[in-house]
Write an enzyme that holds these catalytic residues in place. Structure first.
Site, PDB file in Angstrom:
ATOM      1  N   THR A 119       0.770  -1.131   0.003  1.00 16.50           N
ATOM      2  CA  THR A 119       0.027   0.070  -0.016  1.00 16.50           C
ATOM      3  C   THR A 119       0.920   1.204   0.188  1.00 16.50           C
ATOM      4  O   THR A 119       1.796   1.380   0.647  1.00 16.50           O
ATOM      5  CB  THR A 119      -1.144   0.082   1.375  1.00 16.50           C
ATOM      6  OG1 THR A 119      -1.580   1.446   1.278  1.00 16.50           O
ATOM      7  CG2 THR A 119      -0.333  -0.213   2.696  1.00 16.50           C
TER       8      THR A 119
ATOM      9  N   GLU B   2       0.051   4.009   1.741  1.00 10.39           N
ATOM     10  CA  GLU B   2      -0.208   4.156   3.069  1.00 10.39           C
ATOM     11  C   GLU B   2       1.498   3.906   3.727  1.00 10.39           C
ATOM     12  O   GLU B   2       1.617   4.836   4.626  1.00 10.39           O
ATOM     13  CB  GLU B   2      -1.003   3.200   3.821  1.00 10.39           C
ATOM     14  CG  GLU B   2      -1.395   3.722   5.169  1.00 10.39           C
ATOM     15  CD  GLU B   2      -2.280   5.233   5.308  1.00 10.39           C
ATOM     16  OE1 GLU B   2      -2.850   5.487   4.168  1.00 10.39           O
ATOM     17  OE2 GLU B   2      -2.329   5.574   6.451  1.00 10.39           O
TER      18      GLU B   2
ATOM     19  N   TYR C 294      -1.906   0.526  10.863  1.00 16.55           N
ATOM     20  CA  TYR C 294      -2.051  -0.452   9.529  1.00 16.55           C
ATOM     21  C   TYR C 294      -1.031  -0.207   8.628  1.00 16.55           C
ATOM     22  O   TYR C 294      -0.494  -1.275   8.443  1.00 16.55           O
ATOM     23  CB  TYR C 294      -3.381   0.371   8.806  1.00 16.55           C
ATOM     24  CG  TYR C 294      -3.220  -0.092   7.497  1.00 16.55           C
ATOM     25  CD1 TYR C 294      -4.087  -1.201   7.087  1.00 16.55           C
ATOM     26  CD2 TYR C 294      -2.925   0.865   6.206  1.00 16.55           C
ATOM     27  CE1 TYR C 294      -4.293  -1.625   5.608  1.00 16.55           C
ATOM     28  CE2 TYR C 294      -3.096   0.356   5.018  1.00 16.55           C
ATOM     29  CZ  TYR C 294      -3.742  -0.756   4.743  1.00 16.55           C
ATOM     30  OH  TYR C 294      -3.898  -1.202   3.314  1.00 16.55           O
TER      31      TYR C 294
ATOM     32  N   LYS D 253       1.536  -3.385   7.352  1.00 15.48           N
ATOM     33  CA  LYS D 253       1.840  -3.788   6.129  1.00 15.48           C
ATOM     34  C   LYS D 253       3.342  -3.612   5.669  1.00 15.48           C
ATOM     35  O   LYS D 253       3.620  -4.255   4.778  1.00 15.48           O
ATOM     36  CB  LYS D 253       1.227  -2.728   5.200  1.00 15.48           C
ATOM     37  CG  LYS D 253      -0.261  -2.853   5.264  1.00 15.48           C
ATOM     38  CD  LYS D 253      -0.836  -4.162   4.316  1.00 15.48           C
ATOM     39  CE  LYS D 253      -2.264  -4.191   3.923  1.00 15.48           C
ATOM     40  NZ  LYS D 253      -2.809  -5.462   3.087  1.00 15.48           N
TER      41      LYS D 253
HETATM   42  P1  NAP Z   1     -11.733  -4.532   1.874  1.00 14.47           P
HETATM   43  O1  NAP Z   1     -12.855  -4.180   1.053  1.00 14.47           O
HETATM   44  O2  NAP Z   1     -11.773  -4.084   3.320  1.00 14.47           O
HETATM   45  O3  NAP Z   1     -11.612  -6.144   2.167  1.00 14.47           O
HETATM   46  C1  NAP Z   1     -10.733  -6.639   3.176  1.00 14.47           C
HETATM   47  C2  NAP Z   1     -10.969  -8.272   3.028  1.00 14.47           C
HETATM   48  O4  NAP Z   1     -10.567  -8.853   3.957  1.00 14.47           O
HETATM   49  C3  NAP Z   1     -12.540  -8.612   3.160  1.00 14.47           C
HETATM   50  O5  NAP Z   1     -12.760  -9.956   2.305  1.00 14.47           O
HETATM   51  C4  NAP Z   1     -12.506  -9.382   4.616  1.00 14.47           C
HETATM   52  O6  NAP Z   1     -13.454 -10.091   5.027  1.00 14.47           O
HETATM   53  C5  NAP Z   1     -11.054  -9.850   4.827  1.00 14.47           C
HETATM   54  N1  NAP Z   1     -10.498 -10.126   6.116  1.00 14.47           N
HETATM   55  C6  NAP Z   1     -10.243  -9.277   6.986  1.00 14.47           C
HETATM   56  N2  NAP Z   1      -9.966  -9.743   8.058  1.00 14.47           N
HETATM   57  C7  NAP Z   1      -9.900 -10.844   8.088  1.00 14.47           C
HETATM   58  C8  NAP Z   1      -9.415 -12.034   8.661  1.00 14.47           C
HETATM   59  N3  NAP Z   1      -9.005 -12.067   9.774  1.00 14.47           N
HETATM   60  N4  NAP Z   1      -9.258 -13.552   7.998  1.00 14.47           N
HETATM   61  C9  NAP Z   1      -9.750 -13.337   6.811  1.00 14.47           C
HETATM   62  N5  NAP Z   1     -10.164 -12.640   6.154  1.00 14.47           N
HETATM   63  C10 NAP Z   1     -10.230 -11.356   6.613  1.00 14.47           C
HETATM   64  O7  NAP Z   1     -10.453  -4.146   1.380  1.00 14.47           O
HETATM   65  P2  NAP Z   1      -9.974  -3.789  -0.245  1.00 14.47           P
HETATM   66  O8  NAP Z   1     -10.183  -2.572  -0.352  1.00 14.47           O
HETATM   67  O9  NAP Z   1     -10.496  -5.058  -1.258  1.00 14.47           O
HETATM   68  O10 NAP Z   1      -8.288  -4.103  -0.020  1.00 14.47           O
HETATM   69  C11 NAP Z   1      -7.733  -5.306  -0.345  1.00 14.47           C
HETATM   70  C12 NAP Z   1      -6.350  -5.256  -0.001  1.00 14.47           C
HETATM   71  O11 NAP Z   1      -5.732  -4.286  -0.652  1.00 14.47           O
HETATM   72  C13 NAP Z   1      -6.336  -5.004   1.472  1.00 14.47           C
HETATM   73  O12 NAP Z   1      -5.210  -6.027   2.088  1.00 14.47           O
HETATM   74  C14 NAP Z   1      -5.804  -3.571   1.761  1.00 14.47           C
HETATM   75  O13 NAP Z   1      -5.131  -3.256   2.894  1.00 14.47           O
HETATM   76  C15 NAP Z   1      -5.083  -3.329   0.346  1.00 14.47           C
HETATM   77  N6  NAP Z   1      -4.994  -2.017  -0.321  1.00 14.47           N
HETATM   78  C16 NAP Z   1      -6.249  -1.653  -0.744  1.00 14.47           C
HETATM   79  C17 NAP Z   1      -6.085  -0.429  -1.316  1.00 14.47           C
HETATM   80  C18 NAP Z   1      -7.481   0.587  -1.706  1.00 14.47           C
HETATM   81  O14 NAP Z   1      -7.466   1.638  -1.737  1.00 14.47           O
HETATM   82  N7  NAP Z   1      -8.612  -0.312  -1.651  1.00 14.47           N
HETATM   83  C19 NAP Z   1      -4.885   0.163  -1.488  1.00 14.47           C
HETATM   84  C20 NAP Z   1      -3.565  -0.086  -1.072  1.00 14.47           C
HETATM   85  C21 NAP Z   1      -3.783  -1.627  -0.483  1.00 14.47           C
HETATM   86  P3  NAP Z   1     -14.961  -9.759   5.458  1.00 14.47           P
HETATM   87  O15 NAP Z   1     -15.868  -9.545   4.488  1.00 14.47           O
HETATM   88  O16 NAP Z   1     -15.282 -10.930   6.409  1.00 14.47           O
HETATM   89  O17 NAP Z   1     -14.579  -8.691   6.331  1.00 14.47           O
HETATM   90  N1  GDD Z   2     -12.880   7.483   6.063  1.00 13.36           N
HETATM   91  C1  GDD Z   2     -12.766   8.795   6.188  1.00 13.36           C
HETATM   92  N2  GDD Z   2     -14.022   9.187   6.677  1.00 13.36           N
HETATM   93  N3  GDD Z   2     -11.864   9.521   5.766  1.00 13.36           N
HETATM   94  C2  GDD Z   2     -11.843  10.826   5.843  1.00 13.36           C
HETATM   95  C3  GDD Z   2     -13.089  11.498   6.335  1.00 13.36           C
HETATM   96  C4  GDD Z   2     -13.994  10.624   6.755  1.00 13.36           C
HETATM   97  O1  GDD Z   2     -15.283  10.840   7.292  1.00 13.36           O
HETATM   98  N4  GDD Z   2     -12.946  12.726   6.179  1.00 13.36           N
HETATM   99  C5  GDD Z   2     -11.780  12.883   5.800  1.00 13.36           C
HETATM  100  N5  GDD Z   2     -11.076  11.793   5.613  1.00 13.36           N
HETATM  101  C6  GDD Z   2      -9.576  11.615   4.863  1.00 13.36           C
HETATM  102  C7  GDD Z   2      -8.928  10.610   5.774  1.00 13.36           C
HETATM  103  O2  GDD Z   2      -8.431  11.216   6.974  1.00 13.36           O
HETATM  104  C8  GDD Z   2      -7.857  10.328   4.725  1.00 13.36           C
HETATM  105  O3  GDD Z   2      -6.833  11.294   4.922  1.00 13.36           O
HETATM  106  C9  GDD Z   2      -8.508  10.481   3.388  1.00 13.36           C
HETATM  107  O4  GDD Z   2      -9.832  10.850   3.707  1.00 13.36           O
HETATM  108  C10 GDD Z   2      -8.768   8.821   3.095  1.00 13.36           C
HETATM  109  O5  GDD Z   2      -9.286   8.294   3.654  1.00 13.36           O
HETATM  110  P1  GDD Z   2      -9.669   6.602   3.543  1.00 13.36           P
HETATM  111  O6  GDD Z   2     -10.830   6.643   2.255  1.00 13.36           O
HETATM  112  O7  GDD Z   2     -10.346   5.969   4.880  1.00 13.36           O
HETATM  113  O8  GDD Z   2      -8.618   5.883   2.859  1.00 13.36           O
HETATM  114  P2  GDD Z   2      -6.963   5.746   3.359  1.00 13.36           P
HETATM  115  O9  GDD Z   2      -6.230   6.589   2.674  1.00 13.36           O
HETATM  116  O10 GDD Z   2      -7.027   6.254   4.691  1.00 13.36           O
HETATM  117  O11 GDD Z   2      -6.883   4.498   3.198  1.00 13.36           O
HETATM  118  C11 GDD Z   2      -7.074   3.703   2.061  1.00 13.36           C
HETATM  119  O12 GDD Z   2      -6.077   3.597   1.048  1.00 13.36           O
HETATM  120  C12 GDD Z   2      -4.931   2.904   1.410  1.00 13.36           C
HETATM  121  C13 GDD Z   2      -3.925   3.330   0.230  1.00 13.36           C
HETATM  122  O13 GDD Z   2      -3.010   4.500   0.602  1.00 13.36           O
HETATM  123  C14 GDD Z   2      -7.442   2.154   2.522  1.00 13.36           C
HETATM  124  O14 GDD Z   2      -7.723   1.445   1.303  1.00 13.36           O
HETATM  125  C15 GDD Z   2      -6.359   1.382   2.797  1.00 13.36           C
HETATM  126  O15 GDD Z   2      -6.566  -0.128   2.891  1.00 13.36           O
HETATM  127  C16 GDD Z   2      -5.033   1.644   1.785  1.00 13.36           C
HETATM  128  O16 GDD Z   2      -3.893   0.762   2.020  1.00 13.36           O
END
Ligand code: NAP
Ligand code: GDD
Length: 354
Positions: A129, A131, A155, A159
């Site tokens: 990520t 992050e 988090y 990672k």
């Molecule tokens: P998400 O929608 O939050 O999905 C997370 C998944 O992990 C869900 O299927 C959840 O299952 C499962 N999980 C959580 N805890 C678990 C456990 N203890 N054992 C088995 N499964 C578990 O996340 P996503 O956005 O698809 O992201 C996928 C991956 O990419 C994550 O590792 C995240 O950190 C990483 N990532 C995401 C982003 C982004 O912007 N989306 C960016 C960078 C990296 P449940 O349905 O049961 O909760």
């Molecule tokens: N969630 C949330 N809710 N975020 C808010 C809000 C609110 O009401 N208001 C402002 N924010 C700001 C957060 O403080 C952060 O700076 C930004 O919006 C994005 O927040 P999120 O959408 O929660 O995502 P993230 O950037 O913290 O994390 C996501 O991206 C990562 C990759 O950079 C997640 O998907 C992580 O799993 C992933 O690794």
């Protein structure tokens, strides 16, 4: 052998990326296995939405439980593992830091130990990520594979453990492990706690008269937001590359949360200032203020470029949420509704059933 389907095991298959990736791999002709943890309310709405529930072989396991993971890997005997499971919400990791370390960090280590002992030829993709960069930026204002890592959330630290241990296993045991350093990616399948979907969902409700305010935290944070459906293809491409390497996947554009808000309200013809309120509750103790990814390596080696632009992404998410709420108002049954789950899947795949 020609004609034999490749097998993929996806952890986190019920999440945003897991669902899109499963669909992508099924379309590629893979046999897809998915790890599902036991929860009191099953969470299959994304797989239902994509209409792929019946095509996946589900295995009951948990990232914290080594024996269940071992059984899942032995039973599926996959060519590729995509480790997407995580406690993925940064905000929650401040509340449950030990769980974050256990699931996100040690979870991968458990998988690597099982793979090392079972079959070192299995290719492993790790969901890393942006992050991890924290406040670290290159001189040109972007973050690349070479940018120093300065994690500033539990988090991100979890990672970092996964990233570093994957590199150690790659070097020590010659295993094919790759990290996708993915920047934020969003879609209509994004969880409601993340800022983008929180915004588009509330904007749709406001437009339809179902809500009258949107309460947010830090509007100044900047993110590099891409479209999740496009990004999952990269996970696959990274594992097909000749060598195990780590890649940044991003759009190289950055926008503030406020810009996301403005664009969302613009999509429904409303003035955002009339509805948005700030509440300190949504601010983080330690924030990543700015992200902008340099995806040149992926472009050069994997021939990839993002397609969906920021304003297109916002619009497609707002439109999807509008459609859902309009259907809801008409009393239609919705696959996105967590209450409309199919109950426990009765066909959990288990080795002992063979
Ligand atoms: P998400 O929608 O939050 O999905 C997370 C998944 O992990 C869900 O299927 C959840 O299952 C499962 N999980 C959580 N805890 C678990 C456990 N203890 N054992 C088995 N499964 C578990 O996340 P996503 O956005 O698809 O992201 C996928 C991956 O990419 C994550 O590792 C995240 O950190 C990483 N990532 C995401 C982003 C982004 O912007 N989306 C960016 C960078 C990296 P449940 O349905 O049961 O909760
Ligand atoms: N969630 C949330 N809710 N975020 C808010 C809000 C609110 O009401 N208001 C402002 N924010 C700001 C957060 O403080 C952060 O700076 C930004 O919006 C994005 O927040 P999120 O959408 O929660 O995502 P993230 O950037 O913290 O994390 C996501 O991206 C990562 C990759 O950079 C997640 O998907 C992580 O799993 C992933 O690794």
């Amino acid at each position: 052998m020609e004609g034999v389907k490749k097998k993929a095991l996806i952890t986190g298959i019920t999440g945003q990326d897991g669902a899109y990736l499963a669909k992508f791999l099924l379309e590629k002709g893979y046999e897809v296995f998915g790890i599902v943890r036991r929860v009191s309310t099953p969470n299959f709405w994304r797989l239902q939405y994509l209409e792929i529930m019946d095509d996946i072989k589900f295995i009951s396991a948990d990232m914290s439980d080594m024996s269940s993971l071992a059984e899942a890997i032995h039973a599926s005997n996959p060519d590729e593992i995509y480790n997407l499971a995580a406690q993925s919400f940064v905000g929650s990791s401040f509340d449950q830091p030990i769980q974050a370390a256990d699931v996100n960090g040690l979870g991968l280590l458990r998988i690597l130990e099982i793979v090392r002992n079972f079959n070192k030829n299995i290719r492993v993709y790790q969901a890393s990520t942006s992050e991890l960069y924290g406040s670290s930026v290159n001189e040109d204002g972007s973050q690349s594979e070479e940018t120093p890592l300065k994690p500033n959330s539990p988090y991100a630290v979890s990672k970092l453990l996964a990233l570093e241990i994957s590199r150690v296993y790659r070097e020590s045991y010659g295993m094919f492990i790759c990290n996708g350093m993915l920047f934020n990616h969003e879609s209509p399948l994004r969880g409601l706690e993340f800022v983008t979907r929180k915004i588009t969902n509330e904007v749709a409700k406001i437009k339809l008269g179902l809500s009258n305010q949107l309460i947010l935290g830090n509007l100044d944070a900047q993110r590099d937001w891409g479209y999740a459906k496009e990004y999952v293809e990269l996970m696959w491409r990274i594992l097909q590359y000749d060598k195990p390497e780590d890649f940044v996947i991003a759009t190289n554009e950055t926008h503030s949360v406020q810009e996301f808000v403005e664009e969302s309200f613009k999509a429904v013809g409303l003035d955002w200032k009339m509805y948005v309120r700030i509440n300190e509750q949504y601010k983080r103790p330690y924030e990543v203020q700015y992200l902008k990814g340099d995806y040149n390596k992926a472009k050069k080696l994997l021939g990839w470029e993002p397609k969906t632009k920021f304003n297109e992404l916002v619009k497609l998410m707002v439109d999807a949420d509008l459609k859902r709420w309009e259907a809801h108002l008409k009393g239609e049954s919705l696959a996105w509704d967590a209450l409309n789950h199919p109950g426990h899947v009765s066909y959990l795949y288990r080795k002992r059933d063979e």
